[in-house]
Design a protein around this motif. Structure first.
Motif: not given
Length: 381
Positions: A121-132, A140-143, A157-169
């Motif tokens: 199970f993948l639990t996203l930062a917003d609480g969404t739970k995905i049964n893999l 599955l999602a973009k964050q 697999v996590y892939t960075i789409l846009d380095q500029k949009s990476t949050p500071s936190k």
């Protein structure tokens, strides 16, 4: 599998030159053939050559054992135990350690308990739970500049789409495996993690700040992407591990008496919180933390990463410790009827076996018997 490919793989297997993927492919093929055929009388004929090839492999292992240095009795006895049970890996145990009537009796005692599989199970930062296990392959999602993808071979697999949009936190995701589950995830920095059953990994959607920090419960194998400017830190409930880029395994189940960190390559620094202790590992070493102390030992690393490669490997392991590993993978409960202290055994078993297949081979040691009641396994003297 075509005959030519089967012959080639078998020859490599016997010669000891087969790679991990080739070994697993051959073993899986045998498991499939046995599953398809063992319910009919024809399954027990030797016309298909399985017995002949199985015996050749078994004999070859014994020949290799005979050439081992007898001055190393502990290693020799371990290899002998592995050879004796190695037939189980290919399913040959059905031929060589059991009579047909015994197999029928054992299988009638309960429904077949299948092995675990890729599920989590993948639990996203917003609480969404995905049964893999049920989610479709693909995105599955973009964050915040990060794309999360499920691949066809059961990986996340996590892939960075846009380095500029990476949050500071960073926000945090958690991947959790149930009993009978395992899963592989590639983190945003390229680090690969294999999670064993009943484990979880909490990690940021992007690594910001001075360190790449993740949190583990249960067991995981890590291949850390090198980044000398941003060290990788792994935290468990009682331990912290610091690395730059390396391959290592950590077993930190809450119900185990010990936390074991095993280094395959590279280098790691381990720090235990209670009791306070620190150490630096070299490849082939293992740090063991328990309630009363800390030690670093030289070990056979293959024993501790076998689970990632599709095997159970036991080297003079106590029955209770071994059965705990089986219980997590097959999602069963264990009950002991009698005193089992001081009972140890060794061997290698395919994780693709049904529980009944593995238990039948363990019974052949004549040290204990098993009784299956639903998903409860009673171990009898």
């Amino acid at each position: 599998m075509r005959k030519a490919e089967l012959t080639s793989l078998t020859e490599k297997y016997i010669a000891g030159t087969a790679g991990d993927d080739e070994r697993l492919k051959l073993e899986s093929w045998y498991d499939e053939q046995l599953a398809l055929t063992k319910t009919t009388d024809e399954a027990w004929k030797e016309e298909n050559g399985q017995m002949e090839i199985g015996q050749r492999i078994f004999n070859n292992i014994n020949q290799q054992i005979d050439r081992q240095d007898k001055r190393r009795p502990t290693r020799f006895l371990y290899r002998l135990a592995v050879a004796a049970s190695f037939i189980a890996v290919l399913g040959f145990g059905w031929y060589l350690v059991s009579k047909r009537s015994d197999i029928k009796r054992f299988n009638r005692s309960a429904d077949i308990i299948k092995p675990g599989s890729n599920k989590a199970f993948l639990t996203l930062a917003d609480g969404t739970k995905i049964n893999l296990d049920q989610a479709l392959n693909g995105t599955l999602a973009k964050q915040e500049g990060i794309q999360i993808t499920k691949t066809a071979d059961g990986q996340l697999v996590y892939t960075i789409l846009d380095q500029k949009s990476t949050p500071s936190k960073s926000a945090y995701n958690t991947i959790s495996t149930p009993a009978g589950g395992q899963y592989q995830v590639t983190l945003p920095d390229g680090t690969k993690v294999w999670l064993n059953a009943l484990s979880s990994l909490k990690y940021p959607t992007s690594f910001t700040g001075q360190f790449r920090t993740v949190e583990l419960t249960g067991e995981g194998y890590f291949e850390v992407a090198k980044n000398k400017n941003k060290p990788f830190k792994l935290k468990t409930a009682k331990q912290e591990i610091s690395v730059l880029g390396t391959h290592f395994n950590v077993s930190a189940y809450a119900d185990d008496a010990e936390i074991k960190t095993t280094l395959v390559e590279g280098g790691v620094a381990v720090k235990n919180f209670s009791p306070l202790a620190t150490g630096v590992l070299k490849p082939g070493q293992q740090a063991i933390f328990h309630n009363t102390g800390f030690s670093i030992n030289n070990v056979d690393v293959e024993e501790y990463i076998a689970w990632k490669n599709g095997f159970f490997m036991f080297n003079n392991e106590g029955i209770k410790e071994a059965m705990q590993k089986l219980a997590r993978w097959y999602d069963v409960d264990i009950e002991y009827v009698g005193d089992f202290d001081g009972i140890y055994f060794g061997g290698s078993f395919s994780k693709n076996n049904s529980l009944q297949e593995t238990l039948k081979i363990l019974e052949s040691t004549d040290k204990f018997k098993f009784k299956i009641e639903g998903r409860r396994i009673k171990i009898l003297k």
